[in-house]
Motif scaffolding. Sequence first.
Motif, PDB file in Angstrom:
ATOM      1  N   GLY A   1       4.151   9.134  11.432  1.00 14.94           N
ATOM      2  CA  GLY A   1       3.870   8.926   9.856  1.00 14.94           C
ATOM      3  C   GLY A   1       3.536   7.311   9.520  1.00 14.94           C
ATOM      4  O   GLY A   1       3.151   6.367  10.325  1.00 14.94           O
ATOM      5  N   PRO A   2       3.749   6.942   8.056  1.00  8.70           N
ATOM      6  CA  PRO A   2       3.563   5.759   8.100  1.00  8.70           C
ATOM      7  C   PRO A   2       4.775   4.537   8.161  1.00  8.70           C
ATOM      8  O   PRO A   2       5.789   4.016   7.002  1.00  8.70           O
ATOM      9  CB  PRO A   2       2.870   4.939   6.641  1.00  8.70           C
ATOM     10  N   LEU A   3       4.657   4.497   9.109  1.00  2.96           N
ATOM     11  CA  LEU A   3       6.534   3.379   9.762  1.00  2.96           C
ATOM     12  C   LEU A   3       6.706   1.894   9.619  1.00  2.96           C
ATOM     13  O   LEU A   3       7.346   1.601  10.140  1.00  2.96           O
ATOM     14  CB  LEU A   3       6.236   4.723  11.205  1.00  2.96           C
ATOM     15  N   TYR A   4       5.310   1.540   9.431  1.00  2.00           N
ATOM     16  CA  TYR A   4       4.730  -0.492   9.036  1.00  2.00           C
ATOM     17  C   TYR A   4       5.152  -0.839   7.429  1.00  2.00           C
ATOM     18  O   TYR A   4       5.597  -1.390   7.806  1.00  2.00           O
ATOM     19  CB  TYR A   4       3.157  -0.540   9.016  1.00  2.00           C
ATOM     20  N   ALA A   5       5.591   0.196   6.951  1.00  2.00           N
ATOM     21  CA  ALA A   5       5.352  -0.015   5.365  1.00  2.00           C
ATOM     22  C   ALA A   5       6.046   1.124   3.805  1.00  2.00           C
ATOM     23  O   ALA A   5       5.735   1.813   4.745  1.00  2.00           O
ATOM     24  CB  ALA A   5       4.599  -1.084   4.533  1.00  2.00           C
ATOM     25  N   PRO A   6       7.233   1.168   3.692  1.00  2.00           N
ATOM     26  CA  PRO A   6       7.025   2.378   2.681  1.00  2.00           C
ATOM     27  C   PRO A   6       5.895   1.853   1.802  1.00  2.00           C
ATOM     28  O   PRO A   6       5.166   1.771   2.007  1.00  2.00           O
ATOM     29  CB  PRO A   6       8.634   1.339   1.974  1.00  2.00           C
ATOM     30  N   ILE A   7       5.550   3.665   1.283  1.00  2.00           N
ATOM     31  CA  ILE A   7       4.405   4.095   0.823  1.00  2.00           C
ATOM     32  C   ILE A   7       4.442   3.042  -0.949  1.00  2.00           C
ATOM     33  O   ILE A   7       6.042   3.522  -1.452  1.00  2.00           O
ATOM     34  CB  ILE A   7       4.518   5.122   0.568  1.00  2.00           C
ATOM     35  N   GLY A   8       3.490   2.667  -1.339  1.00  2.00           N
ATOM     36  CA  GLY A   8       3.453   2.394  -2.555  1.00  2.00           C
ATOM     37  C   GLY A   8       4.081   0.326  -2.372  1.00  2.00           C
ATOM     38  O   GLY A   8       3.952  -0.047  -3.355  1.00  2.00           O
TER      39      GLY A   8
ATOM     40  N   LEU B   1       9.566   5.836   5.359  1.00  2.00           N
ATOM     41  CA  LEU B   1       9.919   4.426   5.052  1.00  2.00           C
ATOM     42  C   LEU B   1      10.319   3.964   3.529  1.00  2.00           C
ATOM     43  O   LEU B   1       9.462   4.361   2.782  1.00  2.00           O
ATOM     44  CB  LEU B   1       9.981   3.375   5.621  1.00  2.00           C
ATOM     45  N   PRO B   2      11.730   4.258   3.288  1.00  2.00           N
ATOM     46  CA  PRO B   2      11.900   4.217   2.234  1.00  2.00           C
ATOM     47  C   PRO B   2      11.798   2.284   1.433  1.00  2.00           C
ATOM     48  O   PRO B   2      11.821   1.627   1.567  1.00  2.00           O
ATOM     49  CB  PRO B   2      13.913   4.481   1.841  1.00  2.00           C
ATOM     50  N   GLN B   3      12.205   2.656  -0.150  1.00  2.00           N
ATOM     51  CA  GLN B   3      11.635   1.078  -0.531  1.00  2.00           C
ATOM     52  C   GLN B   3      12.280  -0.356   0.312  1.00  2.00           C
ATOM     53  O   GLN B   3      11.600  -1.060   0.234  1.00  2.00           O
ATOM     54  CB  GLN B   3      11.902   1.115  -2.087  1.00  2.00           C
ATOM     55  N   ASP B   4      13.353  -0.006   1.145  1.00  2.00           N
ATOM     56  CA  ASP B   4      14.352  -0.893   1.362  1.00  2.00           C
ATOM     57  C   ASP B   4      14.005  -0.826   2.607  1.00  2.00           C
ATOM     58  O   ASP B   4      14.962  -1.634   3.384  1.00  2.00           O
ATOM     59  CB  ASP B   4      15.586  -0.890   0.737  1.00  2.00           C
ATOM     60  N   ILE B   5      13.617  -0.287   3.501  1.00  2.00           N
ATOM     61  CA  ILE B   5      12.580  -0.157   4.776  1.00  2.00           C
ATOM     62  C   ILE B   5      11.797  -0.655   4.957  1.00  2.00           C
ATOM     63  O   ILE B   5      10.309  -0.031   4.537  1.00  2.00           O
ATOM     64  CB  ILE B   5      13.802   1.133   5.104  1.00  2.00           C
ATOM     65  N   ASN B   6      11.515  -2.111   5.231  1.00  2.00           N
ATOM     66  CA  ASN B   6       9.959  -2.481   5.760  1.00  2.00           C
ATOM     67  C   ASN B   6      10.431  -3.469   6.286  1.00  2.00           C
ATOM     68  O   ASN B   6      10.654  -4.663   6.198  1.00  2.00           O
ATOM     69  CB  ASN B   6       9.871  -3.358   4.049  1.00  2.00           C
TER      70      ASN B   6
END
Length: 158
Positions: free
Chosen positions: A99-106, A61-66
């Motif tokens: 993938g880690p589809l629940y929150a952006p990495i970082g 997920l990109p940073q603006d997709i959460n």
Amino acid sequence: MSSFAWTSSFKESHLNLLPKVREYGFTGFEVPMFKPADLPRVSLRRSFESIGLDCTVCAILPQDINPVHKDSVVRNRAFVHLTDCVKGAAEMGAHILGGPLYAPIGYIPSHRRTEEEWKWAVDIFQQLGDRLDEYDMTLLIEPVNRSETFFLRTARDA
């Protein structure tokens, strides 16, 4: 085999990797997906089918997709993005989207996961169910370490 061994941005120029991966004895290949529209979906599907290689997708997920953001507009954008990921993965011939589809990495806020955030994530993934069924897609939720997320860090949580 994961594309991440070579690149996190799969392009047409990387299609020549697929026959080599098959020659090495692998039967599946994971494609990273940040933005579904950026992938050569039709070319990938043709390549996978022509050499008999299964496709799986790891969406990041990109940073603006959460999906667990406090702002409902951001969560709604996440739902649209995840829907696009399901469709994009299906267009490549994949039946597994992980993938880690629940929150952006970082994305590591200064608090522990809340019940409200948990509910937001569950709601989005339940809403996604019809699209998963429509495209015969299995969703795999990947926990990642504490340096990458606060939300799901163990197999038990996932």
